[in-house]
Motif scaffolding. Sequence first.
Motif, PDB file in Angstrom:
ATOM      1  N   ALA A 139       0.880  -1.164   0.000  1.00 28.02           N
ATOM      2  CA  ALA A 139       0.000   0.000   0.000  1.00 28.02           C
ATOM      3  C   ALA A 139       0.915   1.210   0.000  1.00 28.02           C
ATOM      4  N   SER A 140       0.785   2.053  -0.998  1.00 23.05           N
ATOM      5  CA  SER A 140       1.641   3.235  -1.091  1.00 23.05           C
ATOM      6  C   SER A 140       0.807   4.492  -0.865  1.00 23.05           C
ATOM      7  N   PHE A 141       1.502   5.618  -0.650  1.00 23.58           N
ATOM      8  CA  PHE A 141       0.820   6.834  -0.217  1.00 23.58           C
ATOM      9  C   PHE A 141       1.418   8.077  -0.859  1.00 23.58           C
ATOM     10  N   THR A 142       0.556   8.955  -1.365  1.00 28.00           N
ATOM     11  CA  THR A 142       0.901  10.354  -1.652  1.00 28.00           C
ATOM     12  C   THR A 142      -0.265  11.191  -1.126  1.00 28.00           C
ATOM     13  N   ILE A 143      -0.284  11.385   0.182  1.00 20.67           N
ATOM     14  CA  ILE A 143      -1.392  12.095   0.845  1.00 20.67           C
ATOM     15  C   ILE A 143      -0.921  13.431   1.411  1.00 20.67           C
ATOM     16  N   THR A 144       0.282  13.854   1.058  1.00 23.78           N
ATOM     17  CA  THR A 144       0.982  15.037   1.544  1.00 23.78           C
ATOM     18  C   THR A 144       1.365  14.849   3.010  1.00 23.78           C
ATOM     19  N   GLU A 145       2.331  15.632   3.430  1.00 25.94           N
ATOM     20  CA  GLU A 145       2.875  15.463   4.777  1.00 25.94           C
ATOM     21  C   GLU A 145       1.820  15.631   5.864  1.00 25.94           C
ATOM     22  N   LYS A 146       0.858  16.518   5.628  1.00 29.10           N
ATOM     23  CA  LYS A 146      -0.162  16.746   6.658  1.00 29.10           C
ATOM     24  C   LYS A 146      -1.074  15.540   6.828  1.00 29.10           C
ATOM     25  N   GLY A 147      -1.096  14.627   5.840  1.00 27.45           N
ATOM     26  CA  GLY A 147      -1.928  13.435   5.965  1.00 27.45           C
ATOM     27  C   GLY A 147      -1.498  12.504   7.077  1.00 27.45           C
ATOM     28  N   TYR A 148      -0.232  12.609   7.506  1.00 25.43           N
ATOM     29  CA  TYR A 148       0.284  11.754   8.579  1.00 25.43           C
ATOM     30  C   TYR A 148       0.192  12.431   9.947  1.00 25.43           C
TER      31      TYR A 148
END
Length: 536
Positions: A139-148
Amino acid sequence: MRMTLEGLCDREGWKRAGVALPSYDIESVRARTVKNPAWVHFGAGNIFRMFIGGIADSLLEQNLCKTGIICAETFSFDIIDEIYKPYDNLVLAVTLRPDGSSDRRIIASLSEAVRSSPSNAAEWERMKQIFASPSLQMASFTITEKGYALTNADGGFLPYIQGDMEKGPCGATSAMGQVTALLFHRFVSGASPVALVSMDNCSRNGKKLRDSVMTMAEKWLLKGFVGRDFIEYISDEKRVSFPWSMIDKITPRPSEEIGRELESSGIENMRPFVTEKKTFIAPFVNAEGPQYLVIEDNFPNGRPSLEKAGVYMTDRDTVNSVERMKVTTCLNPLHTALAVYGCLLGYKLIADEMKDAELSELVRRIGLSEGMPVVTNPGILSPEQFVDEVINTRLPNPFVPDTPQRISCDTSQKVGIRFGETIKSYVEKYGDASKLEAIPLAIAGWCRYLLAVDDDGNSFELSPDPMADELRASLAGIVWNKPESCGDQLRKILANDKIFGIDLYEAGIAAKVESMFREELLGAGAVRATLKKHLA
């Protein structure tokens, strides 16, 4: 021609339009993906569609994998409804060359698109099916830093994160809550191994993802939602890994001009638009040609042959070195400096800023003079060659329609990495960061930008930032053209190690930032004058 599976049957028409089509059987790939998913990606935006989707497309073209990517969106559901489904999940990728030419191709590797939310029972059930499947490798992610992010600047949990912690896996709404809930479902469905790969543009992204998931899971353990065995499962990197990565590809907002060009080529409905969540989107994605993706090779359930599609597969230390090179020295700090000063000086294109004597000198100082003394050579990429390409080829590309307004988004979430890491390195190497001049100037420019008044004294709209209201409240009482109105208001920002990763007063540069900021308040032209003074 319409960009749909049916529309692709007109292969001659697409050829006349200069668009390359996939050679693989799209329907067969999609059927296999639904039955045996191997790759799911969170964050269905532009960089994913063109870069990550392009990697999968390349592997399909080479017959190196049999399935595509499942796209999961946890935030801007209208992307799925308006860009994916009406176009049968196809993407028109437009690569912009510095000579004005472009390459066009259809990417068809995005096999399925899901609105990931427990509030949508059917689609949430599909997400659970995906995560229960033993075939799922990553599972990969590009949700921007604020997503974490789980906490605010004061260290307290954000209200919606606190809500997820109280409700448990069945009621999770945030991205991190959903991922943790889906991992729990995978655990109770057989505990198959999987890799969770952050591909976001931030330092130690794998650690950020792991820390957020672990924090959520441990809160659920305390409340009795999960057992200790689940914590042991996600803590074991032989079963659940969190590889680190570095990603780099400038992917600006879709250009209206390019949309018109595509329509004039005979392709219907190519105009960009803005979603309800203020996301700039289009059926096509325009981006530069250069791209880099470096991933820690730690996949407990196997992985696609990513290296055959140009991905650098390596160890964690090398990823960290490459990421630090790019995010803290060779590209991202330069981008942020151009973004805030571009807004202050009325620029609309990053490329035009590189023609500006002061701004081009500013980024050269940040990247070459101040960054190089503390950058680590990762071995697989040369810092000198990388930053040379950035300054002399990539940023000046006049055909990449990237704007300072886009790059200014969420700056509060970025400055700690883009400037703070170099500041910390100077403190470690020299005892303090007082040698720095260009980086303090960039930070002063960001604080000046937060006043939302340009260098001529005109108001402008700040780009979206989760801390905008809080930061502007800290600057209350400061008035343009009245430097005496600036007392100690900047202290709350510059001393906040949650923002910069270090107290800038302890680092020895806060006073310099304050002085530059006051200089930039001295009426019309003060920003320009300050740049000239400190870059002479």
